[in-house]
Design a protein around this motif. Structure first.
Motif, PDB file in Angstrom:
ATOM      1  N   VAL A  87       0.854  -1.186   0.000  1.00  0.00           N
ATOM      2  CA  VAL A  87       0.000   0.000   0.000  1.00  0.00           C
ATOM      3  C   VAL A  87       0.891   1.238   0.000  1.00  0.00           C
ATOM      4  N   ALA A  88       0.676   2.116  -0.979  1.00  0.00           N
ATOM      5  CA  ALA A  88       1.412   3.383  -1.023  1.00  0.00           C
ATOM      6  C   ALA A  88       0.985   4.242   0.157  1.00  0.00           C
ATOM      7  N   ASP A  89       1.944   4.972   0.737  1.00  0.00           N
ATOM      8  CA  ASP A  89       1.658   5.780   1.916  1.00  0.00           C
ATOM      9  C   ASP A  89       2.462   7.077   1.857  1.00  0.00           C
ATOM     10  N   GLY A  90       2.162   7.894   0.879  1.00  0.00           N
ATOM     11  CA  GLY A  90       2.829   9.184   0.769  1.00  0.00           C
ATOM     12  C   GLY A  90       4.341   9.035   0.657  1.00  0.00           C
ATOM     13  N   LEU A  91       5.047   9.795   1.446  1.00  0.00           N
ATOM     14  CA  LEU A  91       6.508   9.806   1.397  1.00  0.00           C
ATOM     15  C   LEU A  91       7.145   8.568   1.999  1.00  0.00           C
ATOM     16  N   MET A  92       6.380   7.768   2.744  1.00  0.00           N
ATOM     17  CA  MET A  92       6.936   6.650   3.503  1.00  0.00           C
ATOM     18  C   MET A  92       7.157   5.382   2.674  1.00  0.00           C
ATOM     19  N   ARG A  93       6.604   5.267   1.498  1.00  0.00           N
ATOM     20  CA  ARG A  93       6.649   3.995   0.791  1.00  0.00           C
ATOM     21  C   ARG A  93       7.205   4.148  -0.603  1.00  0.00           C
ATOM     22  N   ASP A  94       7.999   3.170  -1.039  1.00  0.00           N
ATOM     23  CA  ASP A  94       8.596   3.201  -2.371  1.00  0.00           C
ATOM     24  C   ASP A  94       7.837   2.321  -3.354  1.00  0.00           C
ATOM     25  N   SER A  95       7.961   0.999  -3.192  1.00  0.00           N
ATOM     26  CA  SER A  95       7.318   0.063  -4.107  1.00  0.00           C
ATOM     27  C   SER A  95       7.406  -1.329  -3.505  1.00  0.00           C
ATOM     28  N   ASP A  96       6.630  -2.247  -4.069  1.00  0.00           N
ATOM     29  CA  ASP A  96       6.711  -3.620  -3.595  1.00  0.00           C
ATOM     30  C   ASP A  96       8.087  -4.217  -3.890  1.00  0.00           C
ATOM     31  N   GLN A  97       8.716  -3.816  -4.979  1.00  0.00           N
ATOM     32  CA  GLN A  97      10.051  -4.336  -5.293  1.00  0.00           C
ATOM     33  C   GLN A  97      11.059  -3.921  -4.219  1.00  0.00           C
ATOM     34  N   VAL A  98      10.984  -2.674  -3.775  1.00  0.00           N
ATOM     35  CA  VAL A  98      11.873  -2.216  -2.700  1.00  0.00           C
ATOM     36  C   VAL A  98      11.544  -2.971  -1.418  1.00  0.00           C
ATOM     37  N   ARG A  99      10.265  -3.156  -1.133  1.00  0.00           N
ATOM     38  CA  ARG A  99       9.856  -3.889   0.073  1.00  0.00           C
ATOM     39  C   ARG A  99      10.455  -5.292   0.076  1.00  0.00           C
ATOM     40  N   GLN A 100      10.388  -5.986  -1.037  1.00  0.00           N
ATOM     41  CA  GLN A 100      10.934  -7.344  -1.113  1.00  0.00           C
ATOM     42  C   GLN A 100      12.461  -7.329  -0.952  1.00  0.00           C
ATOM     43  N   SER A 101      13.117  -6.354  -1.539  1.00  0.00           N
ATOM     44  CA  SER A 101      14.570  -6.232  -1.424  1.00  0.00           C
ATOM     45  C   SER A 101      14.979  -5.952   0.022  1.00  0.00           C
ATOM     46  N   ILE A 102      14.282  -5.055   0.676  1.00  0.00           N
ATOM     47  CA  ILE A 102      14.581  -4.733   2.083  1.00  0.00           C
ATOM     48  C   ILE A 102      14.386  -5.973   2.945  1.00  0.00           C
ATOM     49  N   HIS A 103      13.347  -6.734   2.676  1.00  0.00           N
ATOM     50  CA  HIS A 103      13.103  -7.961   3.442  1.00  0.00           C
ATOM     51  C   HIS A 103      14.297  -8.910   3.325  1.00  0.00           C
ATOM     52  N   ARG A 104      14.782  -9.119   2.122  1.00  0.00           N
ATOM     53  CA  ARG A 104      15.948  -9.994   1.921  1.00  0.00           C
ATOM     54  C   ARG A 104      17.184  -9.439   2.625  1.00  0.00           C
ATOM     55  N   GLN A 105      17.371  -8.132   2.534  1.00  0.00           N
ATOM     56  CA  GLN A 105      18.527  -7.509   3.192  1.00  0.00           C
ATOM     57  C   GLN A 105      18.435  -7.645   4.710  1.00  0.00           C
ATOM     58  N   LEU A 106      17.233  -7.512   5.255  1.00  0.00           N
ATOM     59  CA  LEU A 106      17.035  -7.673   6.694  1.00  0.00           C
ATOM     60  C   LEU A 106      17.402  -9.087   7.125  1.00  0.00           C
ATOM     61  N   LEU A 107      16.911 -10.081   6.415  1.00  0.00           N
ATOM     62  CA  LEU A 107      17.230 -11.469   6.769  1.00  0.00           C
ATOM     63  C   LEU A 107      18.734 -11.727   6.671  1.00  0.00           C
ATOM     64  N   ASP A 108      19.386 -11.175   5.660  1.00  0.00           N
ATOM     65  CA  ASP A 108      20.841 -11.314   5.540  1.00  0.00           C
ATOM     66  C   ASP A 108      21.549 -10.680   6.733  1.00  0.00           C
ATOM     67  N   GLU A 109      21.072  -9.520   7.146  1.00  0.00           N
ATOM     68  CA  GLU A 109      21.689  -8.819   8.288  1.00  0.00           C
ATOM     69  C   GLU A 109      21.487  -9.596   9.583  1.00  0.00           C
ATOM     70  N   LEU A 110      20.309 -10.155   9.785  1.00  0.00           N
ATOM     71  CA  LEU A 110      20.053 -10.960  10.978  1.00  0.00           C
ATOM     72  C   LEU A 110      20.969 -12.186  10.999  1.00  0.00           C
ATOM     73  N   ARG A 111      21.120 -12.834   9.856  1.00  0.00           N
ATOM     74  CA  ARG A 111      22.036 -13.988   9.773  1.00  0.00           C
ATOM     75  C   ARG A 111      23.470 -13.564  10.090  1.00  0.00           C
ATOM     76  N   ALA A 112      23.920 -12.475   9.486  1.00  0.00           N
ATOM     77  CA  ALA A 112      25.292 -12.014   9.683  1.00  0.00           C
ATOM     78  C   ALA A 112      25.560 -11.669  11.151  1.00  0.00           C
ATOM     79  N   ARG A 113      24.560 -11.143  11.838  1.00  0.00           N
ATOM     80  CA  ARG A 113      24.702 -10.763  13.254  1.00  0.00           C
ATOM     81  C   ARG A 113      24.360 -11.928  14.189  1.00  0.00           C
TER      82      ARG A 113
END
Length: 174
Positions: free
Chosen positions: A121-147
């Motif tokens: 769901v678009a939310d003004g300045l707070m949201r980019d796109s579903d593609q960015v959301r999916q990328s951030i999710h993968r990056q978060l999981l990678d960061e949790l694994r690394a830490r």
């Protein structure tokens, strides 16, 4: 008074963090800490820049620590400095030393990751796109694994997410 168990709720944009944090707090008769970034964007009418990242994370921590003094049993944290670090890496190619240090020193009794499986769901300045959301999710999981931070991923409806969290919440301290 026994300090509350701190439950970090992490996830990409539009993945249900706030909804889950609020529902868990209501269910357990305690507090949740809303994401400061939303307030930052709403009050300043702009997205943050690289130099804002430490300020945003430190405000989140200050609000979390203030709420911990009043919370009972659990404190549900709608994001942590780690999420700010992930976004800083994504948008700015890294993070400054202050943000890195703040991120490294924060500990939580449980970490929950909200799956990006709901409609974006678009939310003004707070949201980019579903593609960015999916990328951030993968990056978060990678960061949790690394830490080497253990996490519980929750998806589906709010009721499904609540049931999964409830089955895994650590017992309260005596």
């Amino acid at each position: 008074m026994t300090p509350p168990l701190r439950v970090a709720i992490l996830g990409a944009e539009s993945s249900g963090k706030s909804t889950l944090a609020q529902a868990l707090a209501e269910r357990h008769g305690t507090l949740w800490v809303p994401e400061y970034l939303r307030e930052f964007v709403d009050t300043r009418q702009r997205v943050p820049v690289s130099d804002d990242q430490f300020f945003i994370a430190s405000m989140q921590v200050r609000r979390e620590d203030a709420a911990a003094a009043l919370a009972r049993g659990y404190l549900f944290c709608d994001t942590t400095p780690l999420m700010t670090a992930v976004y800083s890496n994504h948008y700015f190619g890294g993070m400054d030393r202050e943000l890195a240090a703040l991120t490294a020193m924060r500990r939580y009794d449980m970490t929950i990751v909200t799956a990006p499986d709901s409609p974006w769901v678009a939310d003004g300045l707070m949201r980019d796109s579903d593609q960015v959301r999916q990328s951030i999710h993968r990056q978060l999981l990678d960061e949790l694994r690394a830490r080497q931070i253990a996490w519980l991923e929750v998806g589906g409806s709010l009721e499904q997410r609540l049931a999964r969290v409830e089955a895994h919440l650590p017992p309260l301290r005596a």
